[in-house]
Design a protein around this motif. Structure first.
Motif, PDB file in Angstrom:
ATOM      1  N   ARG A 118      32.842 -23.509  -6.306  1.00 30.02           N
ATOM      2  CA  ARG A 118      33.296 -22.252  -5.685  1.00 30.02           C
ATOM      3  C   ARG A 118      32.238 -21.709  -4.719  1.00 30.02           C
ATOM      4  NH1 ARG A 118      35.935 -21.414 -10.752  1.00 30.02           N
ATOM      5  NH2 ARG A 118      38.165 -21.071 -10.418  1.00 30.02           N
ATOM      6  N   ARG A 119      31.007 -21.694  -5.167  1.00 27.13           N
ATOM      7  CA  ARG A 119      29.923 -21.199  -4.300  1.00 27.13           C
ATOM      8  C   ARG A 119      29.739 -22.117  -3.087  1.00 27.13           C
ATOM      9  NH1 ARG A 119      23.893 -20.699  -4.467  1.00 27.13           N
ATOM     10  NH2 ARG A 119      23.899 -22.345  -6.023  1.00 27.13           N
ATOM     11  N   ALA A 120      29.922 -23.421  -3.286  1.00 28.23           N
ATOM     12  CA  ALA A 120      29.830 -24.361  -2.166  1.00 28.23           C
ATOM     13  C   ALA A 120      30.907 -24.053  -1.127  1.00 28.23           C
ATOM     14  CB  ALA A 120      29.967 -25.797  -2.673  1.00 28.23           C
ATOM     15  N   MET A 121      32.133 -23.799  -1.580  1.00 30.91           N
ATOM     16  CA  MET A 121      33.223 -23.503  -0.650  1.00 30.91           C
ATOM     17  C   MET A 121      32.974 -22.201   0.100  1.00 30.91           C
ATOM     18  SD  MET A 121      34.959 -25.987  -0.571  1.00 30.91           S
ATOM     19  CE  MET A 121      36.208 -27.071  -1.066  1.00 30.91           C
ATOM     20  N   TRP A 122      32.477 -21.176  -0.601  1.00 31.63           N
ATOM     21  CA  TRP A 122      32.179 -19.924   0.081  1.00 31.63           C
ATOM     22  C   TRP A 122      31.050 -20.098   1.092  1.00 31.63           C
ATOM     23  CZ3 TRP A 122      35.510 -16.486   0.823  1.00 31.63           C
ATOM     24  CH2 TRP A 122      36.465 -16.182  -0.139  1.00 31.63           C
ATOM     25  N   THR A 123      30.115 -20.964   0.789  1.00 34.92           N
ATOM     26  CA  THR A 123      29.023 -21.237   1.726  1.00 34.92           C
ATOM     27  C   THR A 123      29.572 -21.840   3.010  1.00 34.92           C
ATOM     28  OG1 THR A 123      27.478 -21.557  -0.097  1.00 34.92           O
ATOM     29  CG2 THR A 123      26.859 -22.512   2.027  1.00 34.92           C
ATOM     30  N   VAL A 124      30.513 -22.759   2.883  1.00 36.78           N
ATOM     31  CA  VAL A 124      31.137 -23.378   4.063  1.00 36.78           C
ATOM     32  C   VAL A 124      31.957 -22.351   4.833  1.00 36.78           C
ATOM     33  CG1 VAL A 124      32.851 -25.064   4.817  1.00 36.78           C
ATOM     34  CG2 VAL A 124      31.191 -25.695   3.075  1.00 36.78           C
ATOM     35  N   LEU A 125      32.747 -21.571   4.125  1.00 39.38           N
ATOM     36  CA  LEU A 125      33.643 -20.616   4.773  1.00 39.38           C
ATOM     37  C   LEU A 125      32.901 -19.462   5.429  1.00 39.38           C
ATOM     38  CD1 LEU A 125      36.484 -20.523   2.110  1.00 39.38           C
ATOM     39  CD2 LEU A 125      36.576 -21.580   4.388  1.00 39.38           C
ATOM     40  N   ASP A 126      31.707 -19.164   4.953  1.00 36.99           N
ATOM     41  CA  ASP A 126      30.929 -18.055   5.497  1.00 36.99           C
ATOM     42  C   ASP A 126      29.687 -18.579   6.210  1.00 36.99           C
ATOM     43  OD1 ASP A 126      30.240 -15.477   6.096  1.00 36.99           O
ATOM     44  OD2 ASP A 126      29.477 -14.999   4.097  1.00 36.99           O
ATOM     45  N   ARG A 127      29.899 -19.511   7.127  1.00 43.58           N
ATOM     46  CA  ARG A 127      28.777 -20.153   7.833  1.00 43.58           C
ATOM     47  C   ARG A 127      27.913 -19.158   8.589  1.00 43.58           C
ATOM     48  NH1 ARG A 127      32.630 -24.669   9.501  1.00 43.58           N
ATOM     49  NH2 ARG A 127      32.040 -26.326   8.084  1.00 43.58           N
ATOM     50  N   GLY A 128      28.512 -18.070   9.061  1.00 42.88           N
ATOM     51  CA  GLY A 128      27.751 -17.079   9.813  1.00 42.88           C
ATOM     52  C   GLY A 128      26.589 -16.507   9.008  1.00 42.88           C
ATOM     53  N   ARG A 129      26.828 -16.279   7.733  1.00 44.59           N
ATOM     54  CA  ARG A 129      25.772 -15.735   6.877  1.00 44.59           C
ATOM     55  C   ARG A 129      24.928 -16.816   6.213  1.00 44.59           C
ATOM     56  NH1 ARG A 129      28.523 -10.999   3.473  1.00 44.59           N
ATOM     57  NH2 ARG A 129      30.121 -10.841   5.038  1.00 44.59           N
ATOM     58  N   SER A 130      25.566 -17.914   5.848  1.00 45.50           N
ATOM     59  CA  SER A 130      24.842 -18.952   5.102  1.00 45.50           C
ATOM     60  C   SER A 130      24.083 -19.914   6.009  1.00 45.50           C
ATOM     61  CB  SER A 130      25.819 -19.754   4.244  1.00 45.50           C
ATOM     62  OG  SER A 130      26.672 -20.544   5.060  1.00 45.50           O
ATOM     63  N   ASP A 131      24.417 -19.937   7.309  1.00 40.51           N
ATOM     64  CA  ASP A 131      23.822 -20.895   8.255  1.00 40.51           C
ATOM     65  C   ASP A 131      24.069 -22.340   7.838  1.00 40.51           C
ATOM     66  OD1 ASP A 131      22.833 -19.033  10.099  1.00 40.51           O
ATOM     67  OD2 ASP A 131      21.004 -18.735   8.920  1.00 40.51           O
ATOM     68  N   ALA A 132      25.193 -22.577   7.181  1.00 43.29           N
ATOM     69  CA  ALA A 132      25.528 -23.933   6.734  1.00 43.29           C
ATOM     70  C   ALA A 132      25.920 -24.802   7.920  1.00 43.29           C
ATOM     71  CB  ALA A 132      26.668 -23.882   5.721  1.00 43.29           C
ATOM     72  N   ILE A 133      25.437 -26.020   7.908  1.00 47.19           N
ATOM     73  CA  ILE A 133      25.903 -27.029   8.854  1.00 47.19           C
ATOM     74  C   ILE A 133      26.753 -28.030   8.080  1.00 47.19           C
ATOM     75  CG2 ILE A 133      25.234 -28.857  10.456  1.00 47.19           C
ATOM     76  CD1 ILE A 133      22.714 -27.232  11.061  1.00 47.19           C
ATOM     77  N   LYS A 134      26.135 -28.712   7.136  1.00 46.12           N
ATOM     78  CA  LYS A 134      26.864 -29.627   6.242  1.00 46.12           C
ATOM     79  C   LYS A 134      26.506 -29.275   4.808  1.00 46.12           C
ATOM     80  CE  LYS A 134      29.034 -32.116   9.206  1.00 46.12           C
ATOM     81  NZ  LYS A 134      30.458 -32.011   9.322  1.00 46.12           N
ATOM     82  N   VAL A 135      27.530 -29.125   4.004  1.00 47.49           N
ATOM     83  CA  VAL A 135      27.376 -28.810   2.580  1.00 47.49           C
ATOM     84  C   VAL A 135      27.834 -30.022   1.788  1.00 47.49           C
ATOM     85  CG1 VAL A 135      28.126 -27.300   0.721  1.00 47.49           C
ATOM     86  CG2 VAL A 135      27.729 -26.358   3.004  1.00 47.49           C
ATOM     87  N   VAL A 136      27.005 -30.462   0.855  1.00 44.24           N
ATOM     88  CA  VAL A 136      27.348 -31.652   0.076  1.00 44.24           C
ATOM     89  C   VAL A 136      27.249 -31.346  -1.420  1.00 44.24           C
ATOM     90  CG1 VAL A 136      26.584 -33.260   1.870  1.00 44.24           C
ATOM     91  CG2 VAL A 136      24.994 -32.561   0.085  1.00 44.24           C
ATOM     92  N   PHE A 137      27.935 -32.170  -2.185  1.00 42.52           N
ATOM     93  CA  PHE A 137      27.832 -32.092  -3.638  1.00 42.52           C
ATOM     94  C   PHE A 137      26.847 -33.137  -4.112  1.00 42.52           C
ATOM     95  CE2 PHE A 137      32.098 -30.302  -2.971  1.00 42.52           C
ATOM     96  CZ  PHE A 137      31.916 -29.095  -3.636  1.00 42.52           C
ATOM     97  N   ALA A 138      25.972 -32.753  -5.012  1.00 46.70           N
ATOM     98  CA  ALA A 138      24.988 -33.665  -5.602  1.00 46.70           C
ATOM     99  C   ALA A 138      25.280 -33.742  -7.092  1.00 46.70           C
ATOM    100  CB  ALA A 138      23.583 -33.162  -5.340  1.00 46.70           C
ATOM    101  N   PRO A 139      26.148 -34.675  -7.496  1.00 53.40           N
ATOM    102  CA  PRO A 139      26.534 -34.754  -8.918  1.00 53.40           C
ATOM    103  C   PRO A 139      25.362 -35.127  -9.811  1.00 53.40           C
ATOM    104  CG  PRO A 139      27.596 -36.504  -7.637  1.00 53.40           C
ATOM    105  CD  PRO A 139      26.766 -35.694  -6.707  1.00 53.40           C
TER     106      PRO A 139
END
Length: 139
Positions: A118-139
């Motif tokens: 959930r937090r990963a998805m919000w990070t992607v959706l709110d790129r303006g605040r998170s400065d996300a470029i690519k978000v990955v899962f690290a199992p």
């Protein structure tokens, strides 16, 4: 330098390049990335917008008509006729293997465990605040 282009500083506005790249892909879809894509394309080049935005305010389209650029849109993946029927992902992996100098790992800005999806998805959706470029899962 890579496009064998020269940079010129106009009286007003950003730098202008002579010549440039024959094919440019914009895979971000922001005003800044599209502006850069149009600026680095040489006359009569092809600019492909992958995915892309719906509306971009404040984008100067002057380069499109002054350089007679071809603008294409691309969405989803599949068999690529231009690549002898190779699948898009196979072609992308081949390019990465053939060009290890492409430091794509540097594009990863955020890593999350799977249970924090959930937090990963919000990070992607709110790129303006998170400065996300690519978000990955690290199992």
């Amino acid at each position: 330098r890579w496009a064998d282009a020269r940079r010129h500083r106009p009286v007003v506005g950003q730098d202008v390049l002579t010549d440039g790249f024959e094919v440019v892909y914009d895979c971000i879809g922001s005003r800044e990335s599209l502006d850069s894509a149009l600026r680095v394309a040489r006359p009569r080049a092809r600019v492909t917008i992958v995915g892309g935005p719906a509306m971009i305010r404040g984008l100067d389209w002057t380069y499109v008509w002054t350089r007679e650029l071809r603008i294409e849109g691309s969405y989803v993946y599949g068999l690529e006729q231009a690549l002898q029927g190779a699948h898009t992902m196979d072609a992308a992996i081949r390019l990465l293997v053939e060009h290890p100098e492409m430091a794509l790992g540097e594009l990863v800005t955020h890593r999350f465990p799977l249970d924090d999806w959930r937090r990963a998805m919000w990070t992607v959706l709110d790129r303006g605040r998170s400065d996300a470029i690519k978000v990955v899962f690290a199992p």
